[in-house]
Design an enzyme around this catalytic site. Sequence first.
Site, PDB file in Angstrom:
ATOM      1  N   CYS A 253       4.146  -2.483   2.018  1.00 28.11           N
ATOM      2  CA  CYS A 253       3.355  -1.258   1.843  1.00 28.11           C
ATOM      3  C   CYS A 253       3.669  -0.569   0.525  1.00 28.11           C
ATOM      4  O   CYS A 253       2.897   0.243   0.060  1.00 28.11           O
ATOM      5  CB  CYS A 253       3.633  -0.293   2.973  1.00 28.11           C
ATOM      6  SG  CYS A 253       5.329   0.241   2.994  1.00 28.11           S
TER       7      CYS A 253
ATOM      8  N   GLU B 232       1.791   6.084   8.908  1.00 29.64           N
ATOM      9  CA  GLU B 232       1.796   5.537   7.549  1.00 29.64           C
ATOM     10  C   GLU B 232       0.584   4.637   7.436  1.00 29.64           C
ATOM     11  O   GLU B 232       0.470   3.635   8.151  1.00 29.64           O
ATOM     12  CB  GLU B 232       3.077   4.742   7.292  1.00 29.64           C
ATOM     13  CG  GLU B 232       3.140   4.163   5.890  1.00 29.64           C
ATOM     14  CD  GLU B 232       4.207   3.109   5.743  1.00 29.64           C
ATOM     15  OE1 GLU B 232       3.964   2.112   5.019  1.00 29.64           O
ATOM     16  OE2 GLU B 232       5.282   3.252   6.353  1.00 29.64           O
TER      17      GLU B 232
END
Length: 605
Positions: A282, A245
């Site tokens: 995020c 990620e």
Amino acid sequence: MAAAPVWSVDPRTGKRREQVAVEATAAEVDAAVRAAHDARDALADRRVRAALLRRAADLLDGAGERIVEAADAETALGPGRLTGELGRTTYQLRAFADVVEEGAFLDVRIDHADPALTPPRPDLRRYKIPLGVVAVYAASNFPLAFSVPGGDTASALAAGCPVVVKAHPDHPATSELSAALLRRAAAETGLPAGVIGLVHGFEAGIELVRHPLVAAAGFTGSVRGGRALYDAAAARPHPIPFHGELGSLNPVVVTEAAADERAEEIGRGLAGSMTLGTGQFCVKPGLVLAPQGPAGDRLERSLTEAVSNTEAGVLLDHRMRDAFLDGVRERAALPDVQAPVTPGAGGEHTVSAGFLTVPAARLAEDGGTHDLLLEECFGPVTVLARYTDDAEVGAVLARLPGNLTATLQLGAAECAGGDAGAGASGGGTGTETALGGTGTEAATGGTRADARSGASGGGTGADAGSGASGAGTGAEAGTGVSGGATGTGASGGGTGTGASGGGTGAAASANGTGRGARLLAALTPLAGRLLVNGWPTGVAVAPAQHHGGPYPATTSTATSVGGTAVERWLRPVVHQDTPPALLPPELREDNPLNLPRRVDGRPER
């Protein structure tokens, strides 16, 4: 030459707290990987794996006060947030124990031999087996849920894969404490300590992904660091899966109808989401497309008031603080960019939240001077892009890279499938073309800069994107800002949703082709999670969850949150005409493990 010390640092002062460890040498990385490799057979029994996960959760809960104290001292995330994150972490461990016991993740399929078919079919029996040792690269901003005891570790152990974690330098003491508790859980369930390894240091991270006995890797951090490790994994003589990620802008589109109906509510919600955790999620909304006109002005005033009342906060380390200050300064200096609330330094060690505004037409310019605004800036800032019509919305969306999330704020009629408030673009095929037309495919990635700087050398750095949940429920993080989507019944069952380059746009929902459905279709290629009338900060731990998206959001199509995250660490194997006495228990005709399976196309247990 002496090994480099690993220090625990207080981000509130920038001062060293204590030496925690030393950076691992190549020989120490090799020893940790070989110990993990030797522990593979010990994890073969699913009952033992489930017991390990549950015992680890119990020990972490029992040491909660010590863990929260250590993590707060190193991250400044606060006891409340960290207590919730610990609850999320232990809930996740227990949830994976349930996944292991249930056994559906093995995906057992049996097709009996049938000589009457053309061509004749042999006896085929398929299931999934663990890959082997998994390297986990811990995140900076989630010292528990996406670090040593976090989702990558839990899902790998659930799959039957031993783990070696590369600790993040922003919380080494928390990492050591967590690893010790996991090793204790292993010992108490009869497993060797090697099932959980821990190493520190930039070079150790590189050695880890290159080690020939490492079979896969999981990473949460920056684009630059993650891409370097991804390339290293692919460059091995035998490449391995790398589930990373890396970065996400998490766009939001606010329609005229939504702004007209609840501008103030949207402004407050946006402020709470973008400043949650000092903007270090995020899934922070980093780009918001809002309409020009009185309703959009009301939204901007509400956002201004809410962000102005946000207290200064501490980022995870001073490297990230410097990167944030440089990033907002460079963005604010672009032509036609205004700062109703100026983001920047709040004090010697803190930052102040703010937001920037820009005409959306500036962002729609190919190769323009404003591309920096389409990159993530890690910290408490967002960009409010004001659009005049749906053509501008479509043009901006067409230039975005992949994301973890994309959010729609719709009006009531739009949620019901209508076209209320469609604005200047009208309701017909022209709007559909503008929203669903050319080039909305997300996986561009080529010019995306590293927005999450401050990742430790080897790029094991920032961000994870899930948040603290209450213990025992796995609920979403970010209290008060992750609100559930209302009126989401727009995208179900749509056909041909590939909005990239189709000319006439993606098909809408099963309920029609209203504006909300067209917008959802335009956003679908851009993200792994779509929200309607909610905010993306907060990632619920649930079987249906997907935390991932087109590159650079993630490097694979898998999720790192939820029960299906276990699939990253498995591979399928089929037995053809294998004598019954030689079959593994999972594939035997009498199903001695009582596994859910599909036999000759029919589900059974």
